[in-house]
Design a protein around this motif. Structure first.
Motif, PDB file in Angstrom:
ATOM      1  N   ASP A  79       0.769  -0.984  -0.167  1.00 62.90           N
ATOM      2  CA  ASP A  79       0.190   0.190  -0.046  1.00 62.90           C
ATOM      3  C   ASP A  79       1.167   0.995   0.165  1.00 62.90           C
ATOM      4  N   THR A  80       0.176   2.297  -0.443  1.00 66.79           N
ATOM      5  CA  THR A  80       1.439   3.461  -0.412  1.00 66.79           C
ATOM      6  C   THR A  80       0.171   4.884   0.053  1.00 66.79           C
ATOM      7  N   LEU A 131      -5.945  13.254  11.967  1.00 62.21           N
ATOM      8  CA  LEU A 131      -5.432  11.614  12.361  1.00 62.21           C
ATOM      9  C   LEU A 131      -4.397  10.922  11.900  1.00 62.21           C
ATOM     10  N   THR A 132      -3.423  11.378  11.360  1.00 64.78           N
ATOM     11  CA  THR A 132      -2.376  10.377  10.504  1.00 64.78           C
ATOM     12  C   THR A 132      -1.324  10.093  10.820  1.00 64.78           C
ATOM     13  N   PRO A 162       2.379   0.674   8.289  1.00 65.28           N
ATOM     14  CA  PRO A 162       1.132  -0.299   7.509  1.00 65.28           C
ATOM     15  C   PRO A 162      -0.297  -0.200   8.625  1.00 65.28           C
ATOM     16  N   GLY A 163      -0.028   0.535   9.621  1.00 64.33           N
ATOM     17  CA  GLY A 163      -1.314   0.421  10.645  1.00 64.33           C
ATOM     18  C   GLY A 163      -2.159   1.497  10.202  1.00 64.33           C
ATOM     19  N   ILE A 164      -1.680   2.331   9.146  1.00 64.01           N
ATOM     20  CA  ILE A 164      -3.029   3.090   8.815  1.00 64.01           C
ATOM     21  C   ILE A 164      -3.988   2.825   7.867  1.00 64.01           C
ATOM     22  N   LYS A 165      -3.277   1.836   7.951  1.00 66.60           N
ATOM     23  CA  LYS A 165      -4.525   0.892   6.634  1.00 66.60           C
ATOM     24  C   LYS A 165      -6.023  -0.028   7.450  1.00 66.60           C
ATOM     25  N   THR A 166      -4.884  -0.247   8.688  1.00 68.47           N
ATOM     26  CA  THR A 166      -6.286  -1.221   9.650  1.00 68.47           C
ATOM     27  C   THR A 166      -6.991  -0.384  10.523  1.00 68.47           C
ATOM     28  N   ARG A 172      -7.760   4.320   7.099  1.00 64.53           N
ATOM     29  CA  ARG A 172      -8.054   3.188   6.176  1.00 64.53           C
ATOM     30  C   ARG A 172      -8.270   3.659   4.743  1.00 64.53           C
ATOM     31  N   ASP A 173      -8.991   4.577   4.366  1.00 67.44           N
ATOM     32  CA  ASP A 173      -9.896   5.297   3.481  1.00 67.44           C
ATOM     33  C   ASP A 173      -8.997   5.922   3.462  1.00 67.44           C
TER      34      ASP A 173
END
Length: 197
Positions: free
Chosen positions: A63-64, A122-123, A156-160, A165-166
Motif C-alpha cells: 500500500d502507498t 488522524l494521520t 502500515p497500521g494506518i490502513k488497518t 484506512r480510506d
C-alpha cells in the motif's frame, strides 16, 4: 455554644491558606499545561503531530499514500523555503527521504526554527520522523542556501485503523519562524527595507 475568637481566627487562616494553595496549584497547572500537552501530542501523534522514532524495521506494505509538502515562512524572517518536490508517493513501512531548500535572502545572518503538523490530524500517529531539520534551529548567513533532509516512514497500521484506512493522501506542513533560544518567535521586528519571501 460560643466560638472563641482564637478558633475563628484559626478557621479564617486555614481557609485563607487553602485558597492560597488552590490559587498556587491552578497557576502551576496553567504553566504546565502547554508543555504537557506538547509531550502528549508528540507521544501519541494526536492532532497531526508526527511521531519521532528510529528507522523502520517492520514489514513493508504494498500500500502507498501520497504525502504533499507545504512550506511557509513567517513574516519577519527573510528566508525562501521550498521542498524539492511538491509530493511523493510513500510505500507504507519503507523509509523515504525528501530534501528542503532554505535560502537567507536578507543582508544579515538569521536563525530560524520550523514548526510542523500533518493533515488530516488522524494521520499523525502513523507518520514517523527519523530525521528532520525541524528538530533544531538553523542559522544562515546572508545569501546562504542549504538543503535539509526529512527522513520518515508511514506505519502500515494506518490502513488497518478504521479512522484512517480510506485515506489516500496527507499533507506535511512546515512554517519557519525566526528563532530565539531555540523557540519560534511569532513576531520579530523586520529591519527597514527587508521583507519575508
Amino acid at each position: 455554644m460560643t466560638v472563641s475568637r482564637n478558633e475563628t481566627q484559626k478557621k479564617a487562616r486555614t481557609t485563607a491558606l487553602a485558597c492560597l494553595g488552590l490559587v498556587v496549584g491552578m497557576t502551576a497547572l496553567a504553566f504546565a499545561f502547554v508543555p504537557l500537552y506538547d509531550l502528549f501530542c508528540k507521544a501519541t501523534g494526536y492532532d497531526g503531530t508526527p511521531l519521532r522514532g528510529a528507522a523502520a524495521s517492520g514489514a513493508i506494505s504494498q500500500d502507498t499514500m501520497v504525502v504533499h509538502f507545504d512550506t511557509n515562512v513567517a513574516p519577519g524572517l527573510p528566508w525562501r523555503f521550498v521542498a524539492e518536490t511538491p509530493q511523493v508517493e510513500a510505500q507504507l513501512g519503507a523509509t523515504k527521504t525528501v530534501f528542503f531548500r532554505v535560502t537567507n535572502t536578507g543582508t544579515v545572518p538569521s536563525t530560524g526554527i520550523a514548526t510542523f503538523n500533518l493533515q488530516p490530524g488522524l494521520t499523525g500517529g502513523y507518520f514517523v520522523k527519523v530525521q528532520c531539520f525541524c528538530f533544531n534551529e538553523q542559522t544562515l548567513q546572508p545569501g546562504e542556501t542549504m538543503d535539509f533532509p526529512v527522513v520518515f516512514y508511514l506505519e502500515p497500521g494506518i490502513k488497518t485503523d478504521s479512522n484512517t484506512r480510506d485515506l489516500t493522501e496527507m499533507t506535511l506542513s512546515y512554517t519557519y519562524f525566526a528563532s530565539k533560544n531555540g523557540q519560534p518567535q511569532a513576531a520579530l521586528a523586520t529591519p527597514a527595507g527587508t521583507r519575508a519571501n
